[in-house]
Write a protein that holds these residues in place. Structure first.
Motif, PDB file in Angstrom:
ATOM      1  N   GLU A   4      34.811  37.991  28.734  1.00 47.84           N
ATOM      2  CA  GLU A   4      34.292  37.154  27.636  1.00 47.84           C
ATOM      3  C   GLU A   4      34.360  37.914  26.314  1.00 47.84           C
ATOM      4  O   GLU A   4      34.652  37.335  25.271  1.00 47.84           O
ATOM      5  N   MET A   5      34.111  39.207  26.365  1.00 43.45           N
ATOM      6  CA  MET A   5      34.173  40.012  25.140  1.00 43.45           C
ATOM      7  C   MET A   5      35.618  40.211  24.675  1.00 43.45           C
ATOM      8  O   MET A   5      35.895  40.241  23.480  1.00 43.45           O
ATOM      9  N   LEU A   6      36.544  40.316  25.629  1.00 45.48           N
ATOM     10  CA  LEU A   6      37.942  40.587  25.289  1.00 45.48           C
ATOM     11  C   LEU A   6      38.725  39.340  24.939  1.00 45.48           C
ATOM     12  O   LEU A   6      39.542  39.335  24.015  1.00 45.48           O
ATOM     13  N   PHE A   7      38.505  38.268  25.714  1.00 47.01           N
ATOM     14  CA  PHE A   7      39.363  37.083  25.595  1.00 47.01           C
ATOM     15  C   PHE A   7      38.626  35.832  25.145  1.00 47.01           C
ATOM     16  O   PHE A   7      39.216  34.755  25.083  1.00 47.01           O
ATOM     17  N   GLY A   8      37.336  35.927  24.871  1.00 46.83           N
ATOM     18  CA  GLY A   8      36.600  34.754  24.444  1.00 46.83           C
ATOM     19  C   GLY A   8      35.980  34.007  25.598  1.00 46.83           C
ATOM     20  O   GLY A   8      35.797  34.540  26.695  1.00 46.83           O
ATOM     21  N   SER A   9      35.681  32.746  25.392  1.00 48.28           N
ATOM     22  CA  SER A   9      34.899  31.965  26.349  1.00 48.28           C
ATOM     23  C   SER A   9      35.711  31.439  27.529  1.00 48.28           C
ATOM     24  O   SER A   9      35.137  30.927  28.487  1.00 48.28           O
ATOM     25  N   ALA A  10      37.043  31.510  27.459  1.00 50.94           N
ATOM     26  CA  ALA A  10      37.856  31.004  28.571  1.00 50.94           C
ATOM     27  C   ALA A  10      37.545  31.799  29.836  1.00 50.94           C
ATOM     28  O   ALA A  10      37.713  33.012  29.890  1.00 50.94           O
ATOM     29  N   GLN A  11      37.049  31.107  30.851  1.00 51.40           N
ATOM     30  CA  GLN A  11      36.592  31.749  32.080  1.00 51.40           C
ATOM     31  C   GLN A  11      37.732  31.949  33.078  1.00 51.40           C
ATOM     32  O   GLN A  11      38.542  31.048  33.302  1.00 51.40           O
ATOM     33  N   LEU A  12      37.775  33.140  33.672  1.00 47.11           N
ATOM     34  CA  LEU A  12      38.673  33.379  34.791  1.00 47.11           C
ATOM     35  C   LEU A  12      38.002  32.860  36.067  1.00 47.11           C
ATOM     36  O   LEU A  12      36.793  32.981  36.230  1.00 47.11           O
ATOM     37  N   LEU A  13      38.799  32.293  36.975  1.00 46.87           N
ATOM     38  CA  LEU A  13      38.226  31.736  38.205  1.00 46.87           C
ATOM     39  C   LEU A  13      37.981  32.819  39.256  1.00 46.87           C
ATOM     40  O   LEU A  13      37.010  32.779  39.990  1.00 46.87           O
ATOM     41  N   LEU A  14      38.877  33.781  39.360  1.00 46.60           N
ATOM     42  CA  LEU A  14      38.681  34.985  40.165  1.00 46.60           C
ATOM     43  C   LEU A  14      38.354  34.701  41.636  1.00 46.60           C
ATOM     44  O   LEU A  14      37.224  34.861  42.090  1.00 46.60           O
ATOM     45  N   SER A  15      39.366  34.329  42.389  1.00 49.11           N
ATOM     46  CA  SER A  15      39.237  34.215  43.834  1.00 49.11           C
ATOM     47  C   SER A  15      39.115  35.617  44.432  1.00 49.11           C
ATOM     48  O   SER A  15      39.459  36.613  43.779  1.00 49.11           O
ATOM     49  N   PRO A  16      38.635  35.737  45.673  1.00 50.30           N
ATOM     50  CA  PRO A  16      38.596  37.061  46.317  1.00 50.30           C
ATOM     51  C   PRO A  16      39.964  37.735  46.318  1.00 50.30           C
ATOM     52  O   PRO A  16      40.045  38.963  46.167  1.00 50.30           O
ATOM     53  N   TYR A  17      41.036  36.954  46.472  1.00 51.26           N
ATOM     54  CA  TYR A  17      42.382  37.521  46.477  1.00 51.26           C
ATOM     55  C   TYR A  17      42.705  38.165  45.129  1.00 51.26           C
ATOM     56  O   TYR A  17      43.216  39.290  45.071  1.00 51.26           O
ATOM     57  N   VAL A  18      42.397  37.472  44.037  1.00 52.32           N
ATOM     58  CA  VAL A  18      42.672  38.002  42.701  1.00 52.32           C
ATOM     59  C   VAL A  18      41.841  39.254  42.445  1.00 52.32           C
ATOM     60  O   VAL A  18      42.337  40.251  41.905  1.00 52.32           O
ATOM     61  N   ILE A  19      40.572  39.216  42.847  1.00 48.47           N
ATOM     62  CA  ILE A  19      39.694  40.374  42.641  1.00 48.47           C
ATOM     63  C   ILE A  19      40.238  41.592  43.385  1.00 48.47           C
ATOM     64  O   ILE A  19      40.348  42.687  42.828  1.00 48.47           O
TER      65      ILE A  19
END
Length: 465
Positions: free
Chosen positions: A261-276
């Motif tokens: 949020e600090m780097l890219f603004g309010s656009a939220q990442l969904l972040l599945s366990p695979y992505v994490i």
């Protein structure tokens, strides 16, 4: 280097589908999903089963092997391409590469016994082990696309090893095959019949002919042999398994979202366990290989390669029991400066998720560049790739003597990839298989554990100074 796990071959046999159960000869063309796998070396998965009742290989062959042979034959009736062979003509003047099954074709099944004193529990653990200890447990693929080896560890356990050329099947198909064989062996029934009609894959853009042209060019320059080998030295390679559990992934997720949020603004990442998991591994790998390298350009682009399933992403229906490949290559990118910085995992997660989102929008977007991009990626030291999937439930493979106690993907010794599967012990966890030289494994282990501490306490221990 000679494998350090000594085995004795007890029996070799050829297993085919039941006579006249499959119309033969059967020629299966390669689709554009299959052709890129002509450039890849085989997968070499191992499944370890804790099974003290297998007192000797002789006992195993007398009591359990007859049923395994019969059920393997019956399973191949439905998955007959795996019993066939890959035909690669010397030039396009003859024909294009294809899969061919005839009634003379079969799978080589090898039964072996480990030497007295070989420690089954050591091989089936998560701790560090010499990579070469596993090589004798992998079947030799002399011909065809699949070979099987069952190694008995007297009064300890069983290892089921496979060598598979993915040009014939992706991991989804291979998992379906294994589950069908296991179900027949344990319960006497196959839950789902395979679908072998290759015409279900549509190719309006002519990707098949384009890919074949590229493959013939590579083959003509004699790069094919070196690409298939794709080797790195294994004499001092160490293997180890790491696990990311749901609690750890949730802490990593919260940290990424806060920093994002600090780097890219309010656009939220969904972040599945695979992505994490992939983002965390990418940064660990980067810091293992590049933190101490002073001779580099911060703006060099690094790549993270992965496989994306096509069944839910294509704009038409492909049956879940389709036999063949229905996956594409994904390649995320970020600069070295981004990945090695304090917020490296945030940039890694965003790069991977952005790539997945593009694939969700258009599965075949940029498909014409698959082969050229992946040839470039695999020849570069600036990349890492993951193989396997946590969605397959490999630890559910029960042939009648229980679930596996350990899964290993031996091919990562030479390809340099990282293997992923669901955890066999931690519900919702992801199991990570890594093979590295000893010094690099020391660094990777420290960074992996240091990273978990950082995301628990919120400091910058993970920063690459």
């Amino acid at each position: 280097m000679t494998p350090s796990t000594k085995i004795t071959v007890v029996e070799r046999c050829q297993i085919s589908p039941p006579p006249r159960s499959v119309p033969a000869p059967a020629t299966l063309p390669l689709t554009f999903f299959d052709i890129p796998w002509l450039l890849f070396s085989p997968s070499q998965p191992l499944f370890f089963y804790d099974f003290p009742a297998a007192t000797t290989a002789t006992h195993f062959t007398q009591t359990l092997l007859p049923n395994l042979k019969l059920t393997l034959s019956l399973t191949l009736k439905h998955f007959f391409p795996l019993a066939g062979k890959l035909v690669t003509p010397p030039s396009p003047l003859f024909s294009d590469p294809h899969l061919l099954y005839t009634e003379d074709d079969s799978i080589l099944l090898t039964i072996a016994e480990a030497a007295e004193g070989v420690d089954f529990k050591n091989l089936a653990g998560d701790h560090r082990k010499m990579a070469r200890d596993f090589h004798s447990l992998v079947p030799v693929l002399r011909s065809g696309v699949l070979a099987v080896q069952i190694t008995v560890f007297p009064e300890s356990g069983i290892c089921m090893g496979f060598t598979l050329r993915h040009v014939a099947a992706d991991w989804r198909t291979f998992d379906n095959f294994l589950k069908a064989w296991a179900s027949l062996s344990k319960n006497g029934e196959i839950l789902e019949v395979a679908f072998n009609d290759r015409s279900v894959i549509k190719d309006p853009s002519g990707l098949t002919s384009s890919f074949l042209k590229e493959w013939w060019q590579i083959k003509g320059t004699q790069k094919q042999e070196s690409i298939e080998a794709n080797c790195r030295p294994t004499y001092d390679m160490i293997r180890a398994t790491f696990v990311l559990g749901p609690k750890e992934m949730e802490k990593i997720k919260k940290w990424i979202l806060t920093q994002s949020e600090m780097l890219f603004g309010s656009a939220q990442l969904l972040l599945s366990p695979y992505v994490i998991a992939c983002a965390f591994l990418w940064v660990c790998w980067m810091k293992t290989h590049w933190c101490t390298n002073e001779d580099y350009d911060d703006q060099n682009v690094h790549y993270f390669g992965f496989i994306a399933g096509g069944l839910t992403r294509l704009r038409y229906t492909v049956p879940s029991n389709y036999v063949g490949n229905c996956v594409r290559f994904g390649r995320a990118s970020a600069t070295r400066n981004e990945l090695l910085g304090e917020n490296g995992i945030v940039y890694a997660a965003k790069a991977i998720e952005d790539t997945i989102n593009k694939l969700n929008e258009d599965m075949l977007g940029g498909a014409k560049n698959w082969i050229s991009e992946w040839e470039l990626l695999r020849e570069s030291e600036l990349h890492v790739a993951v193989t396997g999937s946590p969605k397959l439930d490999l630890y559910g493979l029960d042939f009648g003597w229980g679930r596996p106690v350990k899964f290993e993907e031996v091919s990562i010794d030479t390809t340099g990839a990282i293997s992923l599967c669901e955890s066999g012990e931690v519900i919702g966890g992801i199991e990570i298989g890594v093979a590295l030289p000893r010094s690099k494994m020391d660094d990777f282990s420290i960074l992996f554990n240091k990273g978990l501490i950082q995301y628990s306490v919120g400091n910058d221990l993970f920063y690459c100074e």
